[in-house]
Write a protein that holds these residues in place. Structure first.
Motif, PDB file in Angstrom:
ATOM      1  N   LEU A 137       0.822  -1.212   0.000  1.00 12.47           N
ATOM      2  CA  LEU A 137       0.000   0.000   0.000  1.00 12.47           C
ATOM      3  C   LEU A 137       0.857   1.264   0.000  1.00 12.47           C
ATOM      4  O   LEU A 137       0.538   2.247  -0.685  1.00 12.47           O
ATOM      5  CB  LEU A 137      -0.936  -0.014   1.214  1.00 12.47           C
ATOM      6  CG  LEU A 137      -2.105  -0.997   1.148  1.00 12.47           C
ATOM      7  CD1 LEU A 137      -2.864  -1.016   2.466  1.00 12.47           C
ATOM      8  CD2 LEU A 137      -3.053  -0.629   0.002  1.00 12.47           C
ATOM      9  N   LEU A 138       1.954   1.235   0.767  1.00 13.43           N
ATOM     10  CA  LEU A 138       2.831   2.412   0.803  1.00 13.43           C
ATOM     11  C   LEU A 138       3.537   2.638  -0.531  1.00 13.43           C
ATOM     12  O   LEU A 138       3.760   3.776  -0.948  1.00 13.43           O
ATOM     13  CB  LEU A 138       3.871   2.250   1.916  1.00 13.43           C
ATOM     14  CG  LEU A 138       3.372   2.455   3.354  1.00 13.43           C
ATOM     15  CD1 LEU A 138       4.480   2.127   4.351  1.00 13.43           C
ATOM     16  CD2 LEU A 138       2.905   3.890   3.550  1.00 13.43           C
ATOM     17  N   LEU A 139       3.884   1.521  -1.189  1.00 16.62           N
ATOM     18  CA  LEU A 139       4.618   1.645  -2.445  1.00 16.62           C
ATOM     19  C   LEU A 139       3.712   2.003  -3.627  1.00 16.62           C
ATOM     20  O   LEU A 139       4.088   2.805  -4.489  1.00 16.62           O
ATOM     21  CB  LEU A 139       5.366   0.337  -2.747  1.00 16.62           C
ATOM     22  CG  LEU A 139       6.515  -0.031  -1.797  1.00 16.62           C
ATOM     23  CD1 LEU A 139       7.106  -1.371  -2.193  1.00 16.62           C
ATOM     24  CD2 LEU A 139       7.596   1.046  -1.806  1.00 16.62           C
ATOM     25  N   PHE A 140       2.516   1.387  -3.667  1.00 17.06           N
ATOM     26  CA  PHE A 140       1.668   1.543  -4.848  1.00 17.06           C
ATOM     27  C   PHE A 140       0.338   2.247  -4.559  1.00 17.06           C
ATOM     28  O   PHE A 140      -0.442   2.475  -5.480  1.00 17.06           O
ATOM     29  CB  PHE A 140       1.384   0.165  -5.470  1.00 17.06           C
ATOM     30  CG  PHE A 140       2.609  -0.531  -5.968  1.00 17.06           C
ATOM     31  CD1 PHE A 140       3.144  -0.235  -7.215  1.00 17.06           C
ATOM     32  CD2 PHE A 140       3.248  -1.480  -5.187  1.00 17.06           C
ATOM     33  CE1 PHE A 140       4.280  -0.877  -7.677  1.00 17.06           C
ATOM     34  CE2 PHE A 140       4.386  -2.132  -5.641  1.00 17.06           C
ATOM     35  CZ  PHE A 140       4.911  -1.821  -6.896  1.00 17.06           C
ATOM     36  N   GLY A 141       0.106   2.579  -3.300  1.00 10.65           N
ATOM     37  CA  GLY A 141      -1.151   3.223  -2.951  1.00 10.65           C
ATOM     38  C   GLY A 141      -1.100   4.735  -3.128  1.00 10.65           C
ATOM     39  O   GLY A 141      -0.187   5.291  -3.762  1.00 10.65           O
ATOM     40  N   ALA A 142      -2.100   5.364  -2.532  1.00 12.35           N
ATOM     41  CA  ALA A 142      -2.207   6.825  -2.643  1.00 12.35           C
ATOM     42  C   ALA A 142      -1.044   7.501  -1.926  1.00 12.35           C
ATOM     43  O   ALA A 142      -0.492   6.980  -0.948  1.00 12.35           O
ATOM     44  CB  ALA A 142      -3.534   7.281  -2.037  1.00 12.35           C
ATOM     45  N   ASP A 143      -0.688   8.668  -2.416  1.00 12.13           N
ATOM     46  CA  ASP A 143       0.399   9.458  -1.829  1.00 12.13           C
ATOM     47  C   ASP A 143      -0.116  10.166  -0.576  1.00 12.13           C
ATOM     48  O   ASP A 143      -0.978  11.025  -0.655  1.00 12.13           O
ATOM     49  CB  ASP A 143       0.907  10.471  -2.835  1.00 12.13           C
ATOM     50  CG  ASP A 143       2.118  11.240  -2.311  1.00 12.13           C
ATOM     51  OD1 ASP A 143       2.551  10.956  -1.169  1.00 12.13           O
ATOM     52  OD2 ASP A 143       2.639  12.102  -3.046  1.00 12.13           O
ATOM     53  N   VAL A 144       0.415   9.731   0.591  1.00 12.70           N
ATOM     54  CA  VAL A 144       0.007  10.370   1.853  1.00 12.70           C
ATOM     55  C   VAL A 144       1.233  10.966   2.545  1.00 12.70           C
ATOM     56  O   VAL A 144       1.308  11.024   3.769  1.00 12.70           O
ATOM     57  CB  VAL A 144      -0.700   9.356   2.789  1.00 12.70           C
ATOM     58  CG1 VAL A 144      -2.065   8.978   2.262  1.00 12.70           C
ATOM     59  CG2 VAL A 144       0.185   8.111   2.989  1.00 12.70           C
ATOM     60  N   GLY A 145       2.197  11.370   1.738  1.00 14.56           N
ATOM     61  CA  GLY A 145       3.370  12.026   2.291  1.00 14.56           C
ATOM     62  C   GLY A 145       4.596  11.156   2.360  1.00 14.56           C
ATOM     63  O   GLY A 145       5.652  11.607   2.816  1.00 14.56           O
ATOM     64  N   GLN A 146       4.499   9.876   1.925  1.00  9.61           N
ATOM     65  CA  GLN A 146       5.650   8.988   1.995  1.00  9.61           C
ATOM     66  C   GLN A 146       6.671   9.341   0.919  1.00  9.61           C
ATOM     67  O   GLN A 146       6.359  10.017  -0.054  1.00  9.61           O
ATOM     68  CB  GLN A 146       5.231   7.517   1.856  1.00  9.61           C
ATOM     69  CG  GLN A 146       4.666   7.131   0.500  1.00  9.61           C
ATOM     70  CD  GLN A 146       3.161   7.259   0.452  1.00  9.61           C
ATOM     71  OE1 GLN A 146       2.615   8.192   1.040  1.00  9.61           O
ATOM     72  NE2 GLN A 146       2.504   6.341  -0.233  1.00  9.61           N
ATOM     73  N   VAL A 147       7.885   8.815   1.092  1.00  7.20           N
ATOM     74  CA  VAL A 147       8.953   9.074   0.133  1.00  7.20           C
ATOM     75  C   VAL A 147       8.620   8.412  -1.203  1.00  7.20           C
ATOM     76  O   VAL A 147       7.877   7.428  -1.251  1.00  7.20           O
ATOM     77  CB  VAL A 147      10.298   8.551   0.693  1.00  7.20           C
ATOM     78  CG1 VAL A 147      10.311   7.028   0.694  1.00  7.20           C
ATOM     79  CG2 VAL A 147      11.457   9.096  -0.113  1.00  7.20           C
ATOM     80  N   SER A 148       9.173   8.916  -2.249  1.00  7.29           N
ATOM     81  CA  SER A 148       8.916   8.381  -3.583  1.00  7.29           C
ATOM     82  C   SER A 148      10.044   7.448  -4.003  1.00  7.29           C
ATOM     83  O   SER A 148      11.223   7.798  -3.919  1.00  7.29           O
ATOM     84  CB  SER A 148       8.783   9.534  -4.589  1.00  7.29           C
ATOM     85  OG  SER A 148       8.578   9.018  -5.890  1.00  7.29           O
ATOM     86  N   TYR A 149       9.669   6.214  -4.460  1.00  4.15           N
ATOM     87  CA  TYR A 149      10.635   5.241  -4.979  1.00  4.15           C
ATOM     88  C   TYR A 149      10.444   5.121  -6.489  1.00  4.15           C
ATOM     89  O   TYR A 149       9.362   5.378  -7.034  1.00  4.15           O
ATOM     90  CB  TYR A 149      10.422   3.857  -4.345  1.00  4.15           C
ATOM     91  CG  TYR A 149      10.639   3.809  -2.848  1.00  4.15           C
ATOM     92  CD1 TYR A 149      11.894   3.580  -2.305  1.00  4.15           C
ATOM     93  CD2 TYR A 149       9.576   3.976  -1.969  1.00  4.15           C
ATOM     94  CE1 TYR A 149      12.093   3.519  -0.935  1.00  4.15           C
ATOM     95  CE2 TYR A 149       9.754   3.924  -0.599  1.00  4.15           C
ATOM     96  CZ  TYR A 149      11.024   3.695  -0.087  1.00  4.15           C
ATOM     97  OH  TYR A 149      11.201   3.644   1.273  1.00  4.15           O
TER      98      TYR A 149
END
Length: 359
Positions: A137-149
């Motif tokens: 979810l963090l990698l492919f989900g919505a952008d909620v402020g996490q770093v971009s890979y």
């Protein structure tokens, strides 16, 4: 025939070895995590985002606390769940923040291996599934402020992570099957070693390997205890007259008589040859004497079929002793043996205990 005594035979050595394997894996991961987290905090506290720094500090303290709690309680499964949950939250935080130079994803690869080894397939799969879904979810989900890979980096990581989970799960599945098979075989062999093959009773070795330690660890449940040492009278004459096959039938028939007249909680064992030992938990010697006299009379009244229209009677002699402390067991057995000898010298088919000496 009652075989409840077999339930007392356990595989502590096998279970202990497996627990040591799990504990060693968990502690290795925990100590490595403590050392790594502490090093990262010292070297990078100015680089990391504040939430990650706080998470690392809390994780470090919590893992140390869990290890100290384990040494006090020995509850490995509960501690493993807590530590793996802490590590999971830490890993998710790393994925969210990216860590140093976006290298966080590398640290997730060890997690499935440790989860399966320390928690087993079922519980380990729950932790691994939560980790996998959260990371996806963090990698492919919505952008909620996490770093971009990078897209390639994310897809290759997910493919690699999936393979690690798959092969770790397969390995643990077959390890558990092998462990259970070995445990089953070991238990059968151990029970065979402690069982008299003719009568199905416990043997002398069982008494000293399993009953004596239980008297030490659970004295309140078993003491005071009385010991009946029983010898079948003129058994050699029975073998010489009717043959050894019939002698075996006599031993089996006598075993059935023991189950007819004694409690299921009484421990019955073949002590050797035509001798049997009975342990009566929570029984004073006066009560034991009455039990022995009733058993002696019951045996004398029974007839064992030999051939069509033919039956044979047997008698037994019984020596009794009692103990109030586990350390007295060997002495009590010796006393019962001395009393059995007195019973044989008194003409057989009789009971001798310290009761007569006290009267």
């Amino acid at each position: 025939m009652d075989q409840n005594w077999l339930s007392a035979i356990t595989l502590k050595s096998v279970d202990t070895a497996d627990k040591q394997r799990r504990a060693f894996t968990l502690f290795t991961m925990a100590f490595f995590a403590i050392a790594l987290i502490t090093t990262l905090l010292i070297l990078n506290y100015q680089v990391y985002a504040l939430p990650l720094t706080v998470m690392l500090l809390i994780s470090d303290i919590a893992i140390v606390g869990c290890l100290l709690y384990y040494f006090r309680t020995g509850n490995l499964t509960a501690i493993a769940c807590i530590i793996l949950l802490i590590i999971m939250l830490l890993c998710i935080s790393l994925v969210y923040t990216g860590g140093k130079e976006n290298t966080a994803l590398y640290w997730l690869m060890f997690y499935p291996v440790v989860a399966y080894v320390t928690l087993g397939l079922k519980v380990g799969s729950v932790f691994v599934a939560i980790m996998y879904l959260s990371t996806t979810l963090l990698l492919f989900g919505a952008d909620v402020g996490q770093v971009s890979y990078g897209h390639v980096e994310m897809t290759r990581f997910l493919a690699s992570f999936t393979l690690v989970i798959l092969f770790s799960g397969i390995s643990e599945f077959f390890r558990q099957k092998s462990h259970q098979k070995i445990a089953d075989i070991t238990l059968i062999e151990k029970r065979d070693a402690l069982t008299d093959p003719l009568t199905g009773l416990a043997n002398r070795r069982y008494i000293y390997e399993h009953i004596c330690p239980r008297l030490e660890s659970d004295a309140q449940r078993h003491l005071p205890m009385s010991i009946l040492l029983i010898d079948l009278d003129n058994f050699k004459l029975v073998n010489d007259t009717y043959g050894h096959d019939f002698g075996d039938q006599v031993l089996i028939a006598f075993t059935s008589m023991l189950f007819d007249k004694l409690r299921t909680t009484d421990i019955k064992a073949r002590y050797g040859g035509e001798e049997f030992i009975i342990l009566l938990p929570n029984t004073e010697f006066k009560t034991a004497h009455r039990v022995a006299e009733k058993l002696c009379a019951y045996v004398a009244d029974k007839r064992i079929a030999y051939d069509v229209g033919m039956a044979v009677s047997i008698t037994c002699s019984i020596g009794i002793a009692s103990l109030n402390h586990a350390s007295q067991f060997s002495k009590a057995v010796k006393q019962a043996d001395d009393n059995l000898y007195k019973a044989k010298m008194a003409g057989r088919n009789t009971v001798v205990s310290n009761k007569q000496e006290d009267e």
